[in-house]
Write a protein that holds these residues in place. Sequence first.
Motif, mmCIF file in Angstrom:
data_model
loop_
_atom_site.group_PDB
_atom_site.id
_atom_site.type_symbol
_atom_site.label_atom_id
_atom_site.label_comp_id
_atom_site.label_asym_id
_atom_site.label_seq_id
_atom_site.Cartn_x
_atom_site.Cartn_y
_atom_site.Cartn_z
ATOM 1 N N ALA A 13 0.835 -1.205 0.000
ATOM 2 C CA ALA A 13 0.000 0.000 0.000
ATOM 3 C C ALA A 13 0.870 1.256 0.000
ATOM 4 C CB ALA A 13 -0.928 -0.008 1.214
ATOM 5 N N ILE A 14 1.968 1.221 0.756
ATOM 6 C CA ILE A 14 2.905 2.352 0.782
ATOM 7 C C ILE A 14 3.501 2.577 -0.603
ATOM 8 C CG2 ILE A 14 5.126 3.127 1.714
ATOM 9 C CD1 ILE A 14 4.337 1.501 4.290
ATOM 10 N N SER A 15 3.920 1.500 -1.230
ATOM 11 C CA SER A 15 4.524 1.610 -2.566
ATOM 12 C C SER A 15 3.513 2.134 -3.582
ATOM 13 C CB SER A 15 5.065 0.253 -3.010
ATOM 14 O OG SER A 15 6.155 -0.145 -2.193
ATOM 15 N N ARG A 16 2.270 1.686 -3.487
ATOM 16 C CA ARG A 16 1.239 2.162 -4.423
ATOM 17 C C ARG A 16 1.039 3.670 -4.294
ATOM 18 N NH1 ARG A 16 -1.552 -2.567 -2.945
ATOM 19 N NH2 ARG A 16 -2.867 -1.386 -1.495
ATOM 20 N N SER A 17 0.992 4.147 -3.059
ATOM 21 C CA SER A 17 0.792 5.584 -2.849
ATOM 22 C C SER A 17 1.987 6.389 -3.339
ATOM 23 C CB SER A 17 0.548 5.869 -1.362
ATOM 24 O OG SER A 17 -0.677 5.329 -0.952
ATOM 25 N N ILE A 18 3.181 5.879 -3.085
ATOM 26 C CA ILE A 18 4.394 6.559 -3.554
ATOM 27 C C ILE A 18 4.408 6.622 -5.077
ATOM 28 C CG2 ILE A 18 6.898 6.255 -3.772
ATOM 29 C CD1 ILE A 18 6.896 5.335 -0.843
ATOM 30 N N ASP A 19 4.066 5.527 -5.726
ATOM 31 C CA ASP A 19 4.046 5.503 -7.191
ATOM 32 C C ASP A 19 2.946 6.401 -7.743
ATOM 33 O OD1 ASP A 19 6.159 3.739 -7.156
ATOM 34 O OD2 ASP A 19 4.920 1.947 -7.447
ATOM 35 N N VAL A 61 0.601 14.076 0.966
ATOM 36 C CA VAL A 61 -0.634 13.563 0.369
ATOM 37 C C VAL A 61 -0.534 12.049 0.161
ATOM 38 C CG1 VAL A 61 -2.137 13.639 -1.675
ATOM 39 C CG2 VAL A 61 -1.230 15.761 -0.704
ATOM 40 N N ALA A 62 0.650 11.566 -0.224
ATOM 41 C CA ALA A 62 0.857 10.119 -0.362
ATOM 42 C C ALA A 62 0.629 9.420 0.978
ATOM 43 C CB ALA A 62 2.262 9.835 -0.883
ATOM 44 N N MET A 63 1.067 10.030 2.065
ATOM 45 C CA MET A 63 0.847 9.461 3.394
ATOM 46 C C MET A 63 -0.647 9.304 3.673
ATOM 47 S SD MET A 63 1.842 11.105 7.130
ATOM 48 C CE MET A 63 0.740 12.501 6.847
#
Length: 251
Positions: free
Chosen positions: A115-121, A146-148
Amino acid sequence: MITLSAVKKNYSSDVAIGPVDLQIPSGGVTALVGPNGAGKSTLLTMIGRLLGMDSGAIEIAGYDVSRTSSKDLAKIVSVLRQENHFVTRLTVRQLVSFGRFPHSKGRLTVADEEAISRSIDFLDLGELENRYLDQLSGGQRQRAYVAMVLAQDTDYVLLDEPLNNLDMKHSAQMMQMLHRAAQELGRTIVVVLHDINFAGHYADHICAVKDGVVTEFGTPEVIMTDEVLSRVFDTPVQVIEGPRGPLAVYY
């Protein structure tokens, strides 16, 4: 849907917010606009239960904000305030991982890391994920925050002036990303904005706040008119047809 019923906040005998009755539909981007001091940020923080109300009721997706436990509410709604000042030195990935706390309680699983990687991407931060926040530009840092919030994986996202301190280029990029998040990730995004033209171009609904009450609510086509904007902002406004839609001109 977010529903506010007779919501009121009293600051003094002559300064108050409300009473406010409002329904914000599910899906898309809803922009809160209005003059400085109108009560936009106060409404947003009350919706997110970061500020208590003196009377009334707020429901998000049928959950009473005042009665729902914090751990359950954090899985329904995420909030990004204006004050984003971390004193600890963090990388982008470490910051975004905070968004998973309601799910992981600090013990990140494989699903959390994904989920972290998806938001970062999604926020186009892949090349920056190991950089420290103090090594980023203002626009990059704002995207990380915003990604957080997106990593928290809530259906409802509340953002208080996410364009603060961003130049025109980065403001446009941020609004494009928020619009994509609403459309592609199925989020309901409520955002406080100062620039009515960004609201008119990227929002699905606009809520105008003035003197602590909601004075107008509707689609950009309904709100972006000479009469409505002149009344909301107490100054002459002319709406002209721009190359990509209506534009408000102040004079």
